[in-house]
Design a protein around this motif. Structure first.
Motif, PDB file in Angstrom:
ATOM      1  N   GLN A 121       0.845  -1.193   0.000  1.00  0.00           N
ATOM      2  CA  GLN A 121       0.000   0.000   0.000  1.00  0.00           C
ATOM      3  C   GLN A 121       0.882   1.245   0.000  1.00  0.00           C
ATOM      4  O   GLN A 121       1.882   1.302   0.727  1.00  0.00           O
ATOM      5  CB  GLN A 121      -0.916   0.013   1.225  1.00  0.00           C
ATOM      6  N   VAL A 122       0.496   2.220  -0.813  1.00  0.00           N
ATOM      7  CA  VAL A 122       1.217   3.487  -0.833  1.00  0.00           C
ATOM      8  C   VAL A 122       0.223   4.628  -0.669  1.00  0.00           C
ATOM      9  O   VAL A 122      -0.918   4.560  -1.150  1.00  0.00           O
ATOM     10  CB  VAL A 122       2.022   3.683  -2.146  1.00  0.00           C
ATOM     11  N   SER A 123       0.656   5.637   0.052  1.00  0.00           N
ATOM     12  CA  SER A 123      -0.127   6.861   0.233  1.00  0.00           C
ATOM     13  C   SER A 123       0.734   8.037  -0.184  1.00  0.00           C
ATOM     14  O   SER A 123       1.859   8.195   0.308  1.00  0.00           O
ATOM     15  CB  SER A 123      -0.571   7.008   1.696  1.00  0.00           C
ATOM     16  N   ILE A 124       0.220   8.868  -1.092  1.00  0.00           N
ATOM     17  CA  ILE A 124       0.989   9.974  -1.654  1.00  0.00           C
ATOM     18  C   ILE A 124       0.384  11.288  -1.185  1.00  0.00           C
ATOM     19  O   ILE A 124      -0.803  11.565  -1.432  1.00  0.00           O
ATOM     20  CB  ILE A 124       1.005   9.905  -3.195  1.00  0.00           C
ATOM     21  N   ASN A 125       1.172  12.085  -0.492  1.00  0.00           N
ATOM     22  CA  ASN A 125       0.750  13.411  -0.048  1.00  0.00           C
ATOM     23  C   ASN A 125       1.212  14.457  -1.063  1.00  0.00           C
ATOM     24  O   ASN A 125       2.387  14.487  -1.441  1.00  0.00           O
ATOM     25  CB  ASN A 125       1.362  13.729   1.327  1.00  0.00           C
ATOM     26  N   HIS A 126       0.279  15.317  -1.489  1.00  0.00           N
ATOM     27  CA  HIS A 126       0.636  16.325  -2.487  1.00  0.00           C
ATOM     28  C   HIS A 126      -0.303  17.513  -2.376  1.00  0.00           C
ATOM     29  O   HIS A 126      -1.354  17.455  -1.724  1.00  0.00           O
ATOM     30  CB  HIS A 126       0.574  15.737  -3.900  1.00  0.00           C
TER      31      HIS A 126
ATOM     32  N   PHE B  74      -0.637   0.163  -9.586  1.00  0.00           N
ATOM     33  CA  PHE B  74      -1.368   0.093  -8.333  1.00  0.00           C
ATOM     34  C   PHE B  74      -2.838   0.435  -8.581  1.00  0.00           C
ATOM     35  O   PHE B  74      -3.161   1.218  -9.477  1.00  0.00           O
ATOM     36  CB  PHE B  74      -0.795   1.088  -7.311  1.00  0.00           C
ATOM     37  N   ASP B  75      -3.717  -0.135  -7.769  1.00  0.00           N
ATOM     38  CA  ASP B  75      -5.139   0.203  -7.827  1.00  0.00           C
ATOM     39  C   ASP B  75      -5.426   1.394  -6.920  1.00  0.00           C
ATOM     40  O   ASP B  75      -4.984   1.430  -5.769  1.00  0.00           O
ATOM     41  CB  ASP B  75      -5.994  -0.988  -7.387  1.00  0.00           C
ATOM     42  N   PHE B  76      -6.168   2.366  -7.464  1.00  0.00           N
ATOM     43  CA  PHE B  76      -6.550   3.516  -6.655  1.00  0.00           C
ATOM     44  C   PHE B  76      -7.617   3.099  -5.644  1.00  0.00           C
ATOM     45  O   PHE B  76      -8.567   2.386  -5.972  1.00  0.00           O
ATOM     46  CB  PHE B  76      -7.087   4.634  -7.560  1.00  0.00           C
ATOM     47  N   VAL B  77      -7.457   3.541  -4.392  1.00  0.00           N
ATOM     48  CA  VAL B  77      -8.397   3.194  -3.326  1.00  0.00           C
ATOM     49  C   VAL B  77      -9.304   4.371  -3.004  1.00  0.00           C
ATOM     50  O   VAL B  77     -10.518   4.322  -3.206  1.00  0.00           O
ATOM     51  CB  VAL B  77      -7.651   2.721  -2.057  1.00  0.00           C
ATOM     52  N   ASN B  78      -8.725   5.470  -2.518  1.00  0.00           N
ATOM     53  CA  ASN B  78      -9.504   6.679  -2.212  1.00  0.00           C
ATOM     54  C   ASN B  78      -8.551   7.842  -1.954  1.00  0.00           C
ATOM     55  O   ASN B  78      -7.322   7.670  -1.953  1.00  0.00           O
ATOM     56  CB  ASN B  78     -10.438   6.451  -1.013  1.00  0.00           C
ATOM     57  N   SER B  79      -9.144   8.993  -1.730  1.00  0.00           N
ATOM     58  CA  SER B  79      -8.381  10.207  -1.408  1.00  0.00           C
ATOM     59  C   SER B  79      -8.913  10.805  -0.122  1.00  0.00           C
ATOM     60  O   SER B  79     -10.128  10.791   0.128  1.00  0.00           O
ATOM     61  CB  SER B  79      -8.479  11.244  -2.532  1.00  0.00           C
ATOM     62  N   THR B  80      -8.003  11.318   0.699  1.00  0.00           N
ATOM     63  CA  THR B  80      -8.374  11.999   1.936  1.00  0.00           C
ATOM     64  C   THR B  80      -7.576  13.292   2.040  1.00  0.00           C
ATOM     65  O   THR B  80      -6.608  13.505   1.286  1.00  0.00           O
ATOM     66  CB  THR B  80      -8.095  11.110   3.170  1.00  0.00           C
ATOM     67  N   THR B  81      -7.965  14.134   2.971  1.00  0.00           N
ATOM     68  CA  THR B  81      -7.248  15.379   3.208  1.00  0.00           C
ATOM     69  C   THR B  81      -6.623  15.325   4.593  1.00  0.00           C
ATOM     70  O   THR B  81      -7.319  15.092   5.594  1.00  0.00           O
ATOM     71  CB  THR B  81      -8.185  16.589   3.107  1.00  0.00           C
ATOM     72  N   VAL B  82      -5.306  15.545   4.651  1.00  0.00           N
ATOM     73  CA  VAL B  82      -4.573  15.472   5.908  1.00  0.00           C
ATOM     74  C   VAL B  82      -3.702  16.717   6.022  1.00  0.00           C
ATOM     75  O   VAL B  82      -2.811  16.945   5.192  1.00  0.00           O
ATOM     76  CB  VAL B  82      -3.701  14.202   5.992  1.00  0.00           C
ATOM     77  N   SER B  83      -3.979  17.554   7.044  1.00  0.00           N
ATOM     78  CA  SER B  83      -3.181  18.756   7.324  1.00  0.00           C
ATOM     79  C   SER B  83      -3.053  19.656   6.099  1.00  0.00           C
ATOM     80  O   SER B  83      -1.979  20.191   5.794  1.00  0.00           O
ATOM     81  CB  SER B  83      -1.785  18.374   7.833  1.00  0.00           C
ATOM     82  N   GLY B  84      -4.128  19.833   5.385  1.00  0.00           N
ATOM     83  CA  GLY B  84      -4.134  20.712   4.227  1.00  0.00           C
ATOM     84  C   GLY B  84      -3.590  20.090   2.963  1.00  0.00           C
ATOM     85  O   GLY B  84      -3.587  20.743   1.909  1.00  0.00           O
ATOM     86  N   TYR B  85      -3.118  18.866   3.040  1.00  0.00           N
ATOM     87  CA  TYR B  85      -2.606  18.161   1.860  1.00  0.00           C
ATOM     88  C   TYR B  85      -3.593  17.075   1.436  1.00  0.00           C
ATOM     89  O   TYR B  85      -4.294  16.494   2.263  1.00  0.00           O
ATOM     90  CB  TYR B  85      -1.242  17.520   2.153  1.00  0.00           C
TER      91      TYR B  85
END
Length: 293
Positions: free
Chosen positions: A92-97, A121-132
């Motif tokens: 699993q990978v999570s990309i902050n941008h 990789f298969d896309f799972v979902n997107s979330t917002t963390v600390s403005g990113y």
């Protein structure tokens, strides 16, 4: 496996050399013991499990960061050898941008590995963390045991294909990381049963060869025909020998464990265990005959 061994002995030795027959009790006893030994060997491999632990590795880039969640070391048990189902492992990978960056695709690549995996990789979902914005991706990779015992570390690369609002040209950020993979050996318990099979096959072969020797040494044709027609049966000494085969196998296995250095090839190791049990039993038999002489 036991039945196959008995068939080989019977067809290639007994039938071709004017053939004494095996008594039904002989076939049953040796088939049961060697069959159970083969089952125990297979069971020790089939029930083998590996612990699954994960750790997260963070890598920072110029415009983004990535979190890689994976196993620290992939353990591949022997029960996954082809054609049996492979071992799977989750990456699993999570990309902050920033909001102005769009992730087009995330890929995994390597130059040399026993792992098989999809292109992306298969896309799972997107979330917002600390403005990113954090995009989550996952992938299942698979590994079959290749009958080689290895403990190696391979280089992998996660390629993040992205674009931004000011420049629509796709760009690539490559994140390298090292991933250890260990293909596992059979348990010592399994090798014991293989040694025991070697001991029993040695004893069965001795019964057949003794019968053939008795036939060949008989000069009278009628007596030779009579001996040939009689099936090979087990006497009290044979039953005692079979009973003590387990003790003999333990002693032989102790010597095998101390004296034989296993290789990195599973097939060779199985042959060594079988041959050690077979040969050591033959040495004991020759020593016994020499003492009687």
């Amino acid at each position: 496996m036991a039945i196959a061994i008995l068939n080989i002995v019977y067809k290639n030795i007994v039938n071709r050399l004017a053939g004494p027959k095996l008594d039904t009790s002989v076939i049953i006893i040796f088939s049961v013991i060697m069959g159970l030994s083969a089952i125990f060997t297979f069971s020790s491999v089939a029930v083998e499990s590996v612990p699954v632990n994960h750790f997260v590795e963070k890598v920072d880039g110029q415009n983004m960061s990535i979190l890689i969640d994976r196993e620290p070391t992939i353990l591949v048990p022997l029960k996954t050898v082809t054609p049996f189902p492979p071992r799977s492992t989750l990456i699993q990978v999570s990309i902050n941008h920033n909001d102005n960056i769009t992730i087009e695709a995330v890929k995994l690549s390597t130059s040399d590995s026993i792992l098989s995996y999809p292109e992306k990789f298969d896309f799972v979902n997107s979330t917002t963390v600390s403005g990113y914005q954090r995009d989550h991706y996952s992938m299942l990779a698979y590994a079959n045991h290749n009958l080689e015992i290895e403990n190696s570390t391979k280089q992998y690369t996660i390629d993040v294909i992205y674009s931004n609002s000011t420049n629509n040209i796709p760009q690539k950020w490559s994140v390298p990381f090292s991933w250890p993979i260990k293909t596992m050996n059979m348990s010592i318990f399994a090798y014991f049963w293989i040694v025991l099979i070697g001991v029993l096959v040695s004893r069965l072969l001795s019964l057949v060869l003794d019968k053939l020797e008795e036939i060949q040494q008989t000069q009278d044709q009628k007596m030779k025909d009579l001996i040939t027609s009689q099936a090979i049966v087990l006497n009290i000494n044979d039953y005692v020998w079979i009973t003590f085969s387990f003790i003999i196998a333990i002693l032989i296995f102790s010597s095998f464990n101390e004296q034989v250095e296993l290789t990195t090839n599973i097939i060779i190791n199985i042959s060594l265990a079988f041959g050690f049990g077979f040969g050591f039993d033959k040495v004991l038999e020759v020593a016994k005959r020499f003492q009687n002489t």
